[in-house]
Design an enzyme around this catalytic site. Structure first.
Site, PDB file in Angstrom:
ATOM      1  CG  HIS A   1       9.693  -1.416  -2.562  1.00 44.04           C
ATOM      2  ND1 HIS A   1       9.768  -0.193  -3.188  1.00 44.04           N
ATOM      3  CD2 HIS A   1       8.699  -2.103  -3.165  1.00 44.04           C
ATOM      4  CE1 HIS A   1       8.834  -0.151  -4.124  1.00 44.04           C
ATOM      5  NE2 HIS A   1       8.170  -1.286  -4.125  1.00 44.04           N
TER       6      HIS A   1
ATOM      7  CD1 TRP B   1      -2.165  -2.010   0.153  1.00 44.90           C
ATOM      8  CD2 TRP B   1      -2.916  -1.440   2.184  1.00 44.90           C
ATOM      9  NE1 TRP B   1      -3.191  -2.867   0.475  1.00 44.90           N
ATOM     10  CE2 TRP B   1      -3.663  -2.545   1.723  1.00 44.90           C
ATOM     11  CE3 TRP B   1      -3.215  -0.918   3.451  1.00 44.90           C
ATOM     12  CZ2 TRP B   1      -4.693  -3.120   2.482  1.00 44.90           C
ATOM     13  CZ3 TRP B   1      -4.234  -1.493   4.212  1.00 44.90           C
ATOM     14  CH2 TRP B   1      -4.965  -2.580   3.728  1.00 44.90           C
ATOM     15  CE  LYS B   2       4.676   1.005  -4.271  1.00 40.93           C
ATOM     16  NZ  LYS B   2       5.271   1.412  -5.547  1.00 40.93           N
TER      17      LYS B   2
HETATM   18  P1  PGA Z   1       3.069  -0.666  -8.815  1.00 45.41           P
HETATM   19  O1  PGA Z   1       4.083  -0.882  -7.576  1.00 45.41           O
HETATM   20  O2  PGA Z   1       2.204  -1.875  -8.886  1.00 45.41           O
HETATM   21  O3  PGA Z   1       2.292   0.582  -8.450  1.00 45.41           O
HETATM   22  O4  PGA Z   1       3.912  -0.492 -10.029  1.00 45.41           O
HETATM   23  C1  PGA Z   1       4.670  -2.124  -7.364  1.00 45.41           C
HETATM   24  C2  PGA Z   1       5.603  -2.054  -6.182  1.00 45.41           C
HETATM   25  O5  PGA Z   1       6.303  -1.042  -6.027  1.00 45.41           O
HETATM   26  O6  PGA Z   1       5.679  -2.989  -5.366  1.00 45.41           O
END
Ligand code: PGA
Length: 251
Positions: free
Chosen positions: A95, A10-11
């Site tokens: 990440h 979800w960042k």
């Molecule tokens: P994204 O991100 O699906 O928005 O490209 C993937 C991630 O960074 O894990």
């Protein structure tokens, strides 16, 4: 047979309420299904909420990052013990946003892997090349280096608690996806490197997820590639409307 694994990263998105609702919706949708493993990676401050929302279900919850140190004067950091204490079962480590925005080195990533395993957490170790590295013909070397450094010193008995996520940096959040052939080639290569570092049996068992603009309309073709065992999903994991079709790729 490797169980497919769909992880939602979800960042730095959502708020308490939307995090709870999203987690509850996923839990309800999945029920007791075991054809797919689902993992959710909320911001640290909502871990508690999400752990509660999926408690008693097969949905895994993890931290998006962790500190390599156990405790002490590390302002702003979260230890693996704290993650375990609030009920997280997994740590996402290395990440590309941690590596490239916050300058995490291969060595630091390796220390985080060890810190997480030592606390009983499973690990998703992320690796992946930048567009410059790909264009310079360094895709394999970059992924081999990050993988080799990342699992350095991991005990054979802990290898089963690792998952690798191959995320080409140029495909993250850009709408650009590696083609199934491009991704498949790197996945097969990474599995070979892992076999060389460990054993054929460990390499046969480890799940290698693809990440980078995975969406409902491309998940099926990616998951059809033999060495792609799941997806690490960013943007499309933030809403049930897009995450559920990804989780249901096999149906
Ligand atoms: P994204 O991100 O699906 O928005 O490209 C993937 C991630 O960074 O894990």
């Amino acid at each position: 047979m490797r169980q497919p694994y769909i992880a939602g990263n979800w960042k730095m998105n959502l708020d308490r309420r939307s995090a709870r609702e999203l987690a509850s919706g996923i839990r309800e949708h999945l029920g007791a299904r075991d054809d797919v493993q689902v993992g959710l990676f909320p911001p640290f401050v909502y871990l508690d909420e999400v752990v509660r929302a999926v408690s008693g279900s097969p949905v895994l919850v993890g931290g998006q990052n962790c500190c390599d140190e156990d405790e002490g004067a590390f302002t702003g950091e979260i230890s693996t013990g704290m993650l375990a204490d609030v009920g997280a079962q997994v740590a996402l480590v290395g990440h590309s946003e941690r590596r490239h925005v916050y300058g995490e080195s291969d060595e630091l990533v390796n220390r985080k892997v060890h810190a997480a395993l030592a606390r009983g957490l499973d690990v998703i170790l992320c690796i992946g090349e930048t567009i410059e590295q790909r264009e310079a013909g360094e895709t394999e070397a970059t992924n081999a280096r990050q993988l080799t450094a990342g699992i350095q010193g991991v005990a054979p008995g802990d290898l089963g608690r690792l998952t690798i996520a191959y995320e080409p940096v140029w495909a993250i959040g850009t709408g650009l996806t590696a083609s199934p052939a491009q991704a498949g080639a790197v996945h097969a290569y990474v599995r070979g490197v892992f076999a060389g570092l460990t054993t054929d049996a460990a390499a046969e068992g480890i799940r290698i997820l693809y990440g980078g603009s995975v969406k409902p309309d491309n998940v099926r073709e990616l998951m059809a590639v033999p060495d792609i065992d799941g997806a690490l999903v960013g943007g499309a994991s933030l809403e049930l409307e897009t995450f559920i079709p990804i989780v249901d790729f096999g149906n």
